[in-house]
Design an enzyme around this catalytic site. Structure first.
Site, mmCIF file in Angstrom:
data_model
loop_
_atom_site.group_PDB
_atom_site.id
_atom_site.type_symbol
_atom_site.label_atom_id
_atom_site.label_comp_id
_atom_site.label_asym_id
_atom_site.label_seq_id
_atom_site.Cartn_x
_atom_site.Cartn_y
_atom_site.Cartn_z
ATOM 1 C CB CYS A 38 -15.149 -20.506 19.309
ATOM 2 S SG CYS A 38 -13.349 -20.631 19.445
ATOM 3 C CE1 TYR A 48 15.633 6.471 6.455
ATOM 4 C CE2 TYR A 48 16.324 4.966 4.721
ATOM 5 C CZ TYR A 48 15.747 5.186 5.952
ATOM 6 O OH TYR A 48 15.307 4.130 6.696
ATOM 7 C CG ASP A 60 11.018 -3.247 -0.801
ATOM 8 O OD1 ASP A 60 10.840 -3.208 0.430
ATOM 9 O OD2 ASP A 60 10.452 -4.062 -1.546
ATOM 10 C CB CYS A 111 -14.201 -17.022 21.038
ATOM 11 S SG CYS A 111 -14.373 -18.325 22.291
ATOM 12 C CB CYS A 168 -11.105 -20.293 24.067
ATOM 13 S SG CYS A 168 -10.833 -20.487 22.286
ATOM 14 C CE LYS A 216 4.864 1.533 1.639
ATOM 15 N NZ LYS A 216 4.557 0.150 1.841
ATOM 16 C CE LYS A 264 8.202 2.753 2.800
ATOM 17 N NZ LYS A 264 8.675 1.375 2.671
ATOM 18 C CD GLU A 271 14.823 11.695 1.487
ATOM 19 O OE1 GLU A 271 15.656 10.801 1.718
ATOM 20 O OE2 GLU A 271 14.340 12.425 2.373
ATOM 21 C CB CYS A 321 -13.607 -23.535 22.883
ATOM 22 S SG CYS A 321 -14.334 -21.886 22.746
#
Length: 667
Positions: free
Chosen positions: A404, A223, A116, A422, A428, A310, A114, A112, A407
């Site tokens: 990082c 569907y 959107d 990190c 942090c 897809k 797809k 079927e 931090c």
């Protein structure tokens, strides 16, 4: 009076039939003017005779009800997401996985398009629409019944031989023509046009005034049907049946006998999709036999019997201005490409993920480059390449950060892992607020009155340093904060208090243990019943739990080995959070089948396949999808696959009937 009642009933039947012909079959048999005159006649009669009210009347299509808050409703049958594929090889690998489970039996596929749009689940009882719920997180969504009733391709009353109760799933979409018309009207009114049909359709479902929804040219394409004892043997039959009951089911579906035929269908629609009246971004391929679907079952996230193929993603080129770095709640570093804005698949893209250091090195992507951007699955933007012909002369290779950005701690990268981390998880700032934001999120503790910005503010003001601190907050502490009125402060504190009733499996998920998502948290909660038993579990014991591997087991042990985490958990216990399964959840649960693995195959008389699996899990057993030397028993019903029988016999795995299994449980 009898004649008035008959006249109203007759008009309703006639208008419903015209609705069906116009919006579902696209075959109108009267003019719009004639339809409107009949509708006005019915409205007048209904106003004069409210005693003949009917919730399925065509007059309710015009809307008018206002919904202040959309109630959250649990799906009776979970709404799973689909696994994606992008090539013929992906589909062939999927087919091999199917054959490994089903054995050497013929498998047909239903293909079927797809759609959107925005996913929806419609519940029908005795042929009447009783509820419409958005997909939400798959487990629960928002009740948008009032808005859905305004969509004329959604039948309020079914016809034919429909089952007494079922859910039907589909997508709410805007046709391209309808979307263009809406935008033309907005432009003429001096308003900004909407960006794309999908987001506009999704946003329409949450409009508070249903009269506004009624004005939008929304459609519902169906569907999939779920429920018990539906009397349907295949996906293709399901589509045909739904069509006869009055649902709008696109006729673009094909029964295929191989992945070769599936690819022919996909290739055709990849080049012809723009001739469709609505947006489509791929093909959904499903195993046609419902019995085989049940045999294949589900992974934690998606059905094993379905795959989304897809179409090639839309691509655009733009300039990469700067690479910045984000710190996640687990300390994972994600590089982000900040782009010059570009229109892609209906949305303006300004940022794209670069994933990790390896990806940057592989693409040799640099600041100032002209890059190719795609939407992965047409949802998440990603950089797929660089136009080296346009690279600036003074370009310098990207040097991945070593410390990082939040931090300053030196980053680490563990062997076998793609991302840098990190390690400063206790100090942090971004990791701390990220963990608290995860803790309060909807799928976790679902604390009302608190969002990400509030968490940042509370942390900045020194009122919280971890999620246990939330339970010591007072209204007096919160009221003086920026943008926080007395009512808001009261809602926040009440929301924290209400979260103490959240069940154990969601509290476990909320703790933010690495690799412990919603599904894993449920498995662990069910296996160990309470937090103390889980904390005392060894790696060997954890790995014995269904779907728990070495990585998850090591992460759980590491989390509870950290003194700071233990202190926080103990504090949360003292505040009254749920750290064990409720009595209701523990009811009918035993360890009778602990250490035993079962494969369920065939069609059963007394119980459904799902009920059998639940019984196994409720009694401490593990359900596997395929037979191996680790399988303890195969519970066999009618039509068990011959190859499964052969494999069980060759491995010496006992095959027992449904009745023998139930006797085993009773013993």
């Amino acid at each position: 009076m009898a004649s008035i009642k008959e006249k109203i009933a007759s008009l309703r039947d006639e208008l419903q039939e015209h609705n069906y012909k116009y919006y579902v079959l696209d075959q109108p048999s009267i003019t719009d003017y004639e339809f409107d005159m009949k509708l006005k006649e019915l409205q007048k009669l209904e106003e004069e005779h409210p005693e003949f009210y009917d919730p399925t009347s065509p007059t309710l299509r015009v809307g008018g009800m206002v919904t202040k808050n959309f109630e959250t409703v649990a799906h009776e049958h979970r709404m799973y997401s689909l696994e994606n594929s992008y090539s013929k090889e992906d589909l062939e690998d999927w087919e091999k996985r199917i054959q490994r489970i089903l054995g050497d039996v013929p498998v047909e596929f239903t293909c079927e398009l797809k759609y959107d749009g925005a996913s929806i689940s419609l519940t029908y009882e005795d042929g009447k629409l009783v509820r419409a719920v958005t997909r939400g997180d798959g487990f629960q969504g928002d009740d948008v019944t009032t808005n859905i009733k305004t969509i004329r391709s959604v039948p309020l009353q079914l016809k034919g031989d429909y089952p007494p109760k079922f859910d039907i799933r589909g997508e709410i979409i805007l046709t391209l023509e309808g979307f263009a018309k809406m935008n033309q009207e907005r432009i003429e009114a001096g308003e900004d046009p909407y960006m794309n049909p999908r987001n506009t359709a999704s946003g329409s479902l949450k409009l508070q005034d249903s009269a506004l929804v009624a004005q939008r040219p929304l459609e519902c394409l169906l569907y999939s049907i779920v429920g018990n004892n539906l009397g349907i043997s295949s996906q293709f039959e399901m589509l045909e049946k739904a069509r006869t009951w009055g649902f709008k089911v696109p006729t673009v579906a094909k029964l295929c006998k191989s992945t070769e035929e599936v690819m022919q269908f996909a290739d055709y629609w990849d080049s012809h999709r723009h001739s469709m009246p609505f947006e489509t971004d791929g093909v959904v391929v499903k195993v046609n036999s419902i019995q085989q679907q049940e045999e294949l079952g589900y992974t934690a996230k998606s059905p094993r019997w379905a795959m989304a193929y897809k179409f090639k993603a839309e691509q655009a080129t733009t300039i990469l201005d700067k690479i910045t770095y984000q710190v996640g709640r687990t300390g994972a570093i994600t590089p982000v490409a900040n782009l010059e804005p570009v229109l892609l698949a209906g949305t303006t893209v300004k940022r794209a993920s670069l994933h990790n250091a390896d990806q940057i090195a592989k693409l040799d992507v640099r600041e100032g480059d002209t890059v190719f951007v795609e939407k992965g699955g047409e949802i998440i933007p990603k950089i797929v390449g660089v136009d080296f012909t346009k690279r600036p002369a003074d370009s310098k290779p990207t040097e991945y950060i070593t410390h990082c950005p939040e931090c300053g701690t030196e980053l680490i990268r563990k062997e076998g892992e793609a991302q840098h981390f990190c390690p400063n998880d206790t100090s942090c700032p971004t990791q701390i607020t990220g963990r608290i934001q995860h803790f309060i999120s909807r799928k976790a503790m679902d604390i009302e009155g608190m969002g990400s910005e509030t968490v940042e503010l509370l942390f900045k003001e020194g009122l919280i340093a971890n999620y246990a601190d939330l339970y010591t907050l007072t209204k007096e502490q919160v009221v003086p904060l920026e943008r926080m009125a007395e009512k808001s402060a009261e809602n926040l504190v009440n929301g924290v208090e209400a979260s103490k009733a959240i069940p154990f499996e969601r509290v476990l998920f909320a703790l933010g243990i690495r690799y412990v998502g919603e599904t894993v948290a449920k498995k662990l909660a069910k296996a160990y019943k309470n937090i103390d038993a889980l904390m005392a579990a060894s790696k060997e014991e954890l790995v014995a739990v269904d779907e728990i591997g070495d990585r998850i087991a090591e992460s759980v042990i590491a989390f509870f080995s950290e003194p700071t985490n233990l202190e926080i958990v103990n504090r949360l216990k003292s505040y009254g959070l749920q750290f064990s399964l409720s009595e209701e959840q523990l009811e009918n649960q035993t360890d009778k089948l602990k250490g035993q693995t079962f494969v369920v195959s065939g069609v059963f008389e007394t119980l459904s396949r799902d009920e059998l699996k639940k019984l196994i899990e409720d009694n401490g057993g593990k359900v596997a999808s395929s037979i191996s030397s680790k399988t303890s028993f195969v519970v066999a019903g009618d039509n068990m696959g011959p190859s499964k029988k052969t494999k069980a016999e060759s491995l010496g795995v006992p095959i027992i009937s449904e009745q023998e299994f139930l006797q085993k449980l009773e013993a």
